[in-house]
Design an enzyme around this catalytic site. Structure first.
Site, short mmCIF file in Angstrom:
data_model
loop_
_atom_site.label_atom_id
_atom_site.label_comp_id
_atom_site.label_asym_id
_atom_site.label_seq_id
_atom_site.Cartn_x
_atom_site.Cartn_y
_atom_site.Cartn_z
N HIS A 1 93.25 -79.99 72.87
CA HIS A 1 91.84 -79.64 72.97
C HIS A 1 90.99 -80.85 73.36
CE1 HIS A 1 88.11 -77.53 72.02
NE2 HIS A 1 87.76 -78.51 71.22
N GLU B 1 89.15 -81.47 77.09
CA GLU B 1 87.70 -81.61 77.22
C GLU B 1 87.33 -82.86 78.00
OE1 GLU B 1 85.19 -79.71 76.61
OE2 GLU B 1 86.33 -78.09 75.68
N LYS C 1 88.20 -82.28 81.66
CA LYS C 1 87.26 -81.32 82.25
C LYS C 1 85.96 -82.02 82.64
CE LYS C 1 85.48 -78.16 79.60
NZ LYS C 1 85.34 -76.99 78.70
N ASN C 2 85.48 -82.92 81.76
CA ASN C 2 84.26 -83.67 82.08
C ASN C 2 84.46 -84.58 83.29
OD1 ASN C 2 82.86 -82.54 79.97
ND2 ASN C 2 83.10 -84.28 78.59
#
Length: 428
Positions: A297, A301, A304-305
């Protein structure tokens, strides 16, 4: 507390006066290795006492929020979830005397063959709760998780009680799946009511405490459910797993899966013919005790950023993008994962804001009132929750997440994961 009986409100206030009991990753593993129905009952007894205390703390805090926030429809929905779960647990029957006596006889009492579970280390993310007054005597409830029960034949009522308790836990877990996004929706409602784009430090610190507590509650519930399921199926723990914890989490495998998933999501969202390349440098055999879903997770994240920053800087029709690099280093205390991108960086004046909930350059969505997905599946990009939540997941077991940015060039994210698995969970 409005909307509930005076008796229930009194019981919530009573339980909220008790301190919460922290459990470390290592203790959960030691306790859950080759679990018998007796050890599972001890775990159930611990949760039966501990979860109402943690839920009561959150209900009291939700009730004491600034009036404009605690009356938002979505915040009231979250409070109702916690009250309902608290009510279910305190009304769940205690184990019968026959069950308690049977397990008591099987519990290791002497020093000769007693297996001592390891103690806890102070978690740097832990802060004492200011709400517990030292002027009142509060009984100690430490070490209830640390019983050792010999693998002996126990009455069938023990397994029936464990099964019934786990069914209650599963119901509570499903009920709380949408808590993160529902509370986020409540903050959106609050900002609209107050006609502001920012939330103050009081609300920010509340959200940190609330979500950190939620991670702990779901960790304890998930661990108990998984241990019961494997024991009832008469199976040993699958591979290196003890409940939801992997004693030999293979870092390269988990990070590579996060890379593959992030690139797929990026390509699908921007409809790219060529998705930015992510280069991974990680020792092949690196492994440590951790929760793989948490690790995935957090890394997902961060990636993804980085992908979004790179694509939006160079445009979705670019033929080539600068490579995003992921470097994993092994130290004595930490395993550190660095994610480096050339996505233009973050202005120095905005660095503090990236840790603020609801800080995002994406359009914030309005959720369907019946949305019931967990925080792992929700559209959190639009809520600006990715970085703050990832930092909480890191801190839960003694790690941290830090950003260093060079405006006009790119950003380095450092995810520190503690190898000291005896760090006690931080209790908000």
């Amino acid at each position: 507390m409005s909307g509930i009986s005076r008796e229930l409100a009194s019981r919530i206030a009573h339980f909220a006066r008790f301190p919460q009991t922290g459990v470390s990753l290592r203790q959960m593993v030691e306790f859950g290795q080759n679990p018998s129905q007796g050890t599972l009952l001890r775990g159930a007894q611990f949760l039966h006492d501990e979860l109402p205390i943690r839920l009561a703390h959150r209900v009291v805090e939700l009730d004491s929020l600034p009036e404009n926030l605690n009356q938002m429809p979505s915040v009231l929905r979250v409070k109702r979830m916690y009250i309902d779960s608290f009510n279910e647990l305190i009304n769940f029957p205690k184990a019968s005397e026959r069950i308690r006596e049977a397990v008591k006889e099987a519990t290791v009492q002497g020093n000769g063959d007693q297996r001592h579970l390891p103690g806890n280390q102070h978690n740097p993310a832990y802060q004492e709760s200011p709400r517990i007054s030292s002027s009142h005597w509060i009984p100690s409830i430490q070490h209830r998780y640390h019983y050792d029960v010999k693998p002996t034949e126990l009455p069938v009522e023990v397994s029936e009680y464990n099964r019934s308790f786990v069914q209650t836990l599963e119901k509570i877990k499903r009920r709380h799946d949408p808590v993160v996004t529902t509370l986020a929706q409540g903050v959106v409602e609050y900002k609209q009511r107050m006609k502001t784009q920012k939330i103050d430090n009081h609300v920010q610190h509340f959200l940190d405490r609330f979500y950190l507590s939620r991670i702990g509650i779901r960790m304890l519930i998930g661990q108990q459910i998984e241990l019961n399921q494997s024991q009832q199926q008469k199976q040993r723990q699958q591979g290196d797993y003890v409940g939801v914890i992997c004693t030999h989490t293979r870092v390269k495998e988990v990070v590579q899966e996060a890379i593959d998933n992030a690139r797929f999501i990026c390509g699908d969202y921007y409809m790219l013919m060529s998705v930015p390349v992510i280069e991974l440098h990680c020792p092949q055999e690196l492994e440590f005790m951790y929760v793989p879903s948490h690790l995935h997770h957090m890394v997902f994240e961060l990636l993804k950023n980085s992908l979004r920053a790179v694509v939006e800087l160079f445009g979705d029709e670019a033929e080539h993008y600068p490579t995003i690099k992921v470097v994993v280093a092994e130290g004595n205390e930490d395993i550190t994962i660095k994610v480096s991108d050339e996505g233009g960086g973050i202005p120095r004046s905005a660095m503090e804001q990236v840790w603020t909930y609801m800080y995002t350059t994406a359009q914030t969505p309005m959720l369907d009132p019946e949305f019931d997905k967990s925080d792992f599946k929700a559209p959190l990009a639009g809520f600006g929750y990715g970085l703050p939540l990832s930092r909480l997941y890191a801190r839960y077991f003694g790690g941290d997440l830090k950003l260093i940015s060079m405006e006009g060039y790119g950003t380095d994210a450092y995810l520190h994961l503690s190898r000291l698995s005896d760090n006690e969970e931080p209790l908000a």
